[in-house]
Design a protein around this motif. Sequence first.
Motif, PDB file in Angstrom:
ATOM      1  N   ARG A   1      89.285  33.416  70.109  1.00  0.00           N
ATOM      2  CA  ARG A   1      88.510  34.274  69.208  1.00  0.00           C
ATOM      3  C   ARG A   1      89.416  35.208  68.406  1.00  0.00           C
ATOM      4  O   ARG A   1      89.121  35.528  67.251  1.00  0.00           O
ATOM      5  N   TYR A   2      90.512  35.632  69.028  1.00  0.00           N
ATOM      6  CA  TYR A   2      91.448  36.511  68.318  1.00  0.00           C
ATOM      7  C   TYR A   2      92.027  35.804  67.096  1.00  0.00           C
ATOM      8  O   TYR A   2      92.061  36.369  65.994  1.00  0.00           O
TER       9      TYR A   2
ATOM     10  N   PHE B   1      87.406  43.641  67.676  1.00  0.00           N
ATOM     11  CA  PHE B   1      86.333  44.580  67.333  1.00  0.00           C
ATOM     12  C   PHE B   1      86.654  45.328  66.038  1.00  0.00           C
ATOM     13  O   PHE B   1      85.780  45.491  65.176  1.00  0.00           O
ATOM     14  N   VAL B   2      87.902  45.762  65.907  1.00  0.00           N
ATOM     15  CA  VAL B   2      88.308  46.471  64.685  1.00  0.00           C
ATOM     16  C   VAL B   2      88.141  45.579  63.463  1.00  0.00           C
ATOM     17  O   VAL B   2      87.603  45.995  62.425  1.00  0.00           O
ATOM     18  N   VAL B   3      88.578  44.322  63.589  1.00  0.00           N
ATOM     19  CA  VAL B   3      88.468  43.392  62.462  1.00  0.00           C
ATOM     20  C   VAL B   3      87.006  43.096  62.154  1.00  0.00           C
ATOM     21  O   VAL B   3      86.607  43.023  60.981  1.00  0.00           O
TER      22      VAL B   3
ATOM     23  N   ALA C   1      80.012  34.015  67.023  1.00  0.00           N
ATOM     24  CA  ALA C   1      80.728  33.443  68.172  1.00  0.00           C
ATOM     25  C   ALA C   1      81.546  34.511  68.884  1.00  0.00           C
ATOM     26  O   ALA C   1      81.599  34.548  70.119  1.00  0.00           O
ATOM     27  N   ALA C   2      82.171  35.400  68.110  1.00  0.00           N
ATOM     28  CA  ALA C   2      82.971  36.471  68.722  1.00  0.00           C
ATOM     29  C   ALA C   2      82.088  37.418  69.524  1.00  0.00           C
ATOM     30  O   ALA C   2      82.448  37.837  70.629  1.00  0.00           O
ATOM     31  N   ARG C   3      80.922  37.771  68.967  1.00  0.00           N
ATOM     32  CA  ARG C   3      80.000  38.659  69.695  1.00  0.00           C
ATOM     33  C   ARG C   3      79.490  37.993  70.970  1.00  0.00           C
ATOM     34  O   ARG C   3      79.400  38.636  72.024  1.00  0.00           O
ATOM     35  N   THR C   4      79.165  36.715  70.881  1.00  0.00           N
ATOM     36  CA  THR C   4      78.660  35.990  72.051  1.00  0.00           C
ATOM     37  C   THR C   4      79.703  35.950  73.156  1.00  0.00           C
ATOM     38  O   THR C   4      79.416  36.237  74.321  1.00  0.00           O
ATOM     39  N   LEU C   5      80.929  35.591  72.792  1.00  0.00           N
ATOM     40  CA  LEU C   5      81.986  35.510  73.790  1.00  0.00           C
ATOM     41  C   LEU C   5      82.405  36.903  74.257  1.00  0.00           C
ATOM     42  O   LEU C   5      82.911  37.061  75.369  1.00  0.00           O
TER      43      LEU C   5
END
Length: 332
Positions: free
Chosen positions: A126-127, A219-221, A253-257
Motif C-alpha cells: 500500500r505504501y 495517511f499523510v499522502v 484499498a488503503a483505508r480497507t487494509l
Amino acid sequence: MELKDEVEFCFPQLLNISCRKPRLHWTKAFFLNTVLSIISIITVVLNLLVIIAVSHFRQLHSPTNIILLSLAVSDFLVGLLLLPLEIYRNTSCWFLGEIMCAVYYYLACYIPYTSIGNIILISVDRYVAICQPLHYPTRITTVRVKTCVCLCWLCYGLYSLYSIIYIKDQIHRLFEPGKHDLCFGQCSVTFTYVTGVADLILTFVLPVTVIVVLYMKIFVVIVNQARSMRSHVKCAAFQHPVTLKAKKSELKAARTLGVLVLTYLLCYCPSYCSVFVGMDILSVYLLIVLFYFNSCLNPVIYTLFYSWFRKAVKIIITLQILKPDSRETNML
C-alpha cells in the motif's frame, strides 16, 4: 489421601509426579470453549472462502490479493490447527506426548509470525501504491510478490526453528519431573525474561514500528490527495475520469487494509503486553481468545469492504464455480 479426594490428577497412579488437571470452573470453561470452538469454525470457513476465491478467479490474481491469499492461509491454519489444540491444552491434561507438544509450540510460533510478515508485506504494498504510484507497476509485480510471500514463510519458518530448539530443551524437562520439580500431563514452556523480551522485540516491536511508520506516511499522502481531489474533482472527473477512478480505488484499498492493520494491532497488543504482567488463568485464556479472534475478523473485513469477495462468496455457495468458464468471471 485427602489431597487425592480434593484434587484431580492427570495420572492418579503417579501422584508424586503427576500434574493436576486444569482448574478452571466448568461454567467458565464451557463458555470459553464454546466461544473458541465457534470462532474456530467461522475462521476456517471464511478463510477457506477467501483462499478459493483468490485462487480460482483469474481476475483476482493481483499482487495485493496474493498477499491477502497468504494471510488467509495463515488464518485458516489458526482456525484448523491452533484453536483446537489450544482448547485441548487448556481444558485437559496433555496426553499427546513430548513430540506433539513440541510440534504444537512450533506451530504456535510459526503461524502467527507468518501473519505478522504478511501484514508487513501488505503495508509495503500500500505504501508503494499510494506514495509512489508511478513506480508501482514496475516495483510490485506478481512474480516479486510471490517471491516475497515464499521468503516470508521460509524466513519465519527458520526463525521458529530457533524457538523449537529452545522449546525442545524446555519440553524435555517436562518429561523428567523428578529432576526439575515438574510433572507429567502438561504442555507448557517457561521462557526466561531475556528470551521473552528478545522475542517480543523481534516479532512484535520491530514489525509494528515498520507498519505504523509506513501507514503514517500513507495517511499523510491520503490526506493531501483527498484535499487535492476535493478541490479539483469536477475538472478531474471531466478531463481524466479513469485516473480519478483509479485514485479512488487505491485510496479505498488503503483505508480497507488500514482497518485490517488496526484490527491486528488491537488483537495482538494485549497478548504481547501480558508478557510483563502476571495474570490468572482466566485472563490469559481471554487474551488467547482475543489473539486468535483476529484470524476470524480478517475475512469479515473483506466482506464489508470488498465487493469482489461478496460476489465470489455468492458464486461459490451457489456452486456456479463448478461451471467450466467460471475462472474468467468478471469480479471487479
